[in-house]
Design a protein around this motif. Structure first.
Motif, PDB file in Angstrom:
ATOM      1  N   ARG A   2       0.811  -1.292   0.080  1.00  0.00           N
ATOM      2  CA  ARG A   2      -0.124   0.296  -0.529  1.00  0.00           C
ATOM      3  C   ARG A   2       1.211   1.634   0.122  1.00  0.00           C
ATOM      4  O   ARG A   2       1.813   1.502  -0.059  1.00  0.00           O
ATOM      5  N   GLU A 102      -4.316   0.002   7.127  1.00  0.00           N
ATOM      6  CA  GLU A 102      -3.802   1.743   7.289  1.00  0.00           C
ATOM      7  C   GLU A 102      -5.000   2.349   8.010  1.00  0.00           C
ATOM      8  O   GLU A 102      -6.037   1.727   8.194  1.00  0.00           O
ATOM      9  N   GLU A 107     -10.492   3.319   4.897  1.00  0.00           N
ATOM     10  CA  GLU A 107      -9.446   2.192   4.459  1.00  0.00           C
ATOM     11  C   GLU A 107      -9.938   0.809   5.948  1.00  0.00           C
ATOM     12  O   GLU A 107      -9.664  -0.154   5.745  1.00  0.00           O
TER      13      GLU A 107
END
Length: 528
Positions: A2, A102, A107
């Motif tokens: 990510r 996250e 998220e």
């Protein structure tokens, strides 16, 4: 992988995936999802996206050296990402997904949906804490049992907790082991080595000049991040490094007693030299871990425990790393702050000035333009030299010293009385180190609406702040060339006659007038 964990080393999700793959006798595939709708929703700027893509391309090469393919895909709409990821994963015959958490509310909801949808498919989702040294949810105020909203007691418990179990909180996980070379011959996975990382994303393109400038002053990769860290820990500050220049430019002088971290306690608020580490872009994108920062610092100073209570340069710098954990903890514990709400709801009715110009009757359907005060703030033409220098620095470098972020943020919120969310959004759009937790925390501190904020009646005098942040005047003269010949106090607070002669704008508002208006409105929220 990510946007916040773009490294091979000290990456818990990647390390755990590689260890499990070795036990299961199957290869690891690294997946990166490009989500333009998320970038729009979170005000991601083109510079941040360019930095992400540059690091991804380098990571693809480094992973390929381990016979691990990195495959980037672009998915829309963003609410369908869990379904699309699972469909792709299922097509690979994959039974385990690893990722690092996250903490933004969107998220977290996405990952919750991913876990929910994966279970019926027999796919196990494994999420790891990786951003913070002490992850959100560990530290609570004893009196309330709730997350801390004040930094000082949080820091004390953070230090006590971390020092009681240094191995758990600071040790790096095992470096990822390689796949078997035969994965390259696989009909399912072999072609993934040849898939490309895009050089840009529609809607987030940089022009060629800006693209080259960002690559020069913010070089990608873990190796460069480590070199920048070592420069901070071992070399003297230089005034030649105050602008948009290569952080690893030759000429750095190695010294023991007067290097940047040793002087950090005294010089950290100065913007006229490279007194700070300039590692924030690498931390916010996870190119280097906060754990590695502390491990390297402790080794250099022969620390057996994390010393974050003193006034030494190293202790002060460690405190800044703890601030980063604190703001991440706040984001996860009080999700309303990531939804445009003030932490202190009593200030939700403060009356702000209109930041948009009146609608032109002949421009139906077009968005309103910025009002004069906001436009001048964005362009660095407020008539306050330190504010203008800082804003011009942001516009060119995609970065500025944290003390100057505080000065320009408070000027917008208190002197111009423009809603802090407008400034928060502009920073995210412009900064290469844009991080929701730290950016929101900083803006709400300056606006007196957040956790452990600056009291509303403490309003920075930008002129006196200027003399502290730029005592030599070099920073202002570099970024505001209209004033390059001005010396002494006039540089920080030039008279009308001086600015008129030099073609520099007069102030949007005088400090006394702005301060009195802000005091009145914050003391009586809802009243103009």
């Amino acid at each position: 992988m990510r946007m916040t964990d773009m490294r091979l080393s000290d990456n818990r999700g990647l390390s755990n995936a590689c260890m499990q793959s070795r036990m299961d006798g199957v290869p690891v595939i690294v997946l990166f999802v490009i989500s333009p709708q998320d970038y729009i929703a979170h005000d991601r700027g083109a510079r941040k996206i360019d930095f992400t893509l540059r690091n991804l391309r380098l990571l693809k090469e480094r992973l390929a050296d381990l016979d691990i393919p990195l495959h980037a895909v672009s998915f829309t709409p963003r609410k369908k990402i869990p379904e699309k990821v699972l469909a792709l994963v299922n097509s690979f015959g994959c039974k385990r997904i690893y990722a690092n958490i996250e903490y933004e509310v969107d998220e977290l909801r996405r990952d919750t949906e991913l876990c929910k949808l994966a279970r019926p498919l027999g796919i196990q989702v494994n999420l790891r804490h990786n951003k913070s040294i002490i992850e959100p949810g560990v530290l609570y105020a004893p009196s309330s049992g709730k997350a801390y909203a004040v930094y000082s007691p949080y820091r004390k418990l953070w230090l006590k907790t971390a020092n009681a179990n240094l191995a758990h909180y600071l040790e790096a996980p095992k470096h990822p082991n390689a796949n078997e070379p035969s994965v390259r011959e696989s009909s399912t996975f072999g072609h993934l080595f040849a898939t490309e990382i895009p050089t840009s994303i529609s809607g987030f393109e940089l022009d060629n000049t800006d693209k080259a400038k960002m690559a020069e002053i913010w070089p990608e990769g873990e190796e460069r991040a480590r070199e920048i860290l070592l420069r901070f820990l071992s070399t003297k500050a230089r005034s030649t490094q105050l602008g948009a220049v290569d952080p690893l430019a030759p000429g750095a002088q190695d010294v023991l007693k007067h290097n940047r971290i040793v002087k950090y306690g005294d010089d950290r608020d100065r913007a006229d030299k490279d007194t700070t580490s300039r590692l924030s872009p690498y931390l916010s994108s996870g190119v280097i871990s906060a754990r590695e920062l502390l491990r390297t610092t402790m080794e250099l100073f022969n620390m057996k425990t994390i010393n974050g209570e003193g006034d030494t340069g190293a202790s002060r710098w460690i405190q800044e790393v703890i601030w980063r954990d604190f703001y991440t903890d706040v984001l996860a514990s009080f999700p309303r702050v990531s939804m445009g709400r003030p932490f202190l709801e009593k200030y939700s009715t403060v009356v702000w000035e209109n930041h948009q110009a009146p609608q032109d009757p002949n421009s139906a359907g077009k968005p309103n333009s910025d009002a004069d005060g906001l436009m001048r703030w964005k362009l660095g033409k407020t008539g306050v030299p330190v504010v203008d220098a800082a804003m011009r620095c942001i516009n060119e470098m995609g970065w500025v010293h944290n003390r100057l972020r505080m000065i320009v943020a408070m000027y917008l919120c208190k002197h111009l009385m423009i809603d802090w969310k407008v400034g928060e959004r502009y920073f995210m759009e412009k900064l290469i180190d844009g991080d929701l937790a730290s950016n929101n925390g900083g803006w709400q501190w300056s606006a007196s609406t957040g956790v452990d904020p600056c009291p509303y009646f403490r309003i920075f005098n930008p002129h006196s702040q200027s003399t502290k942040a730029d005592p030599s005047g070099d920073f202002i003269r570099h970024w505001v060339p209209e004033l390059k010949l001005v010396r002494g106090p006039d540089l920080h607070n030039p008279s009308h006659s001086v600015v008129d002669k030099l073609g520099y704008p007069r102030p949007v508002i005088e400090h006394k007038e702005g301060r009195e208006r802000a005091m009145r409105r914050f003391k009586n929220p809802g009243e103009a």
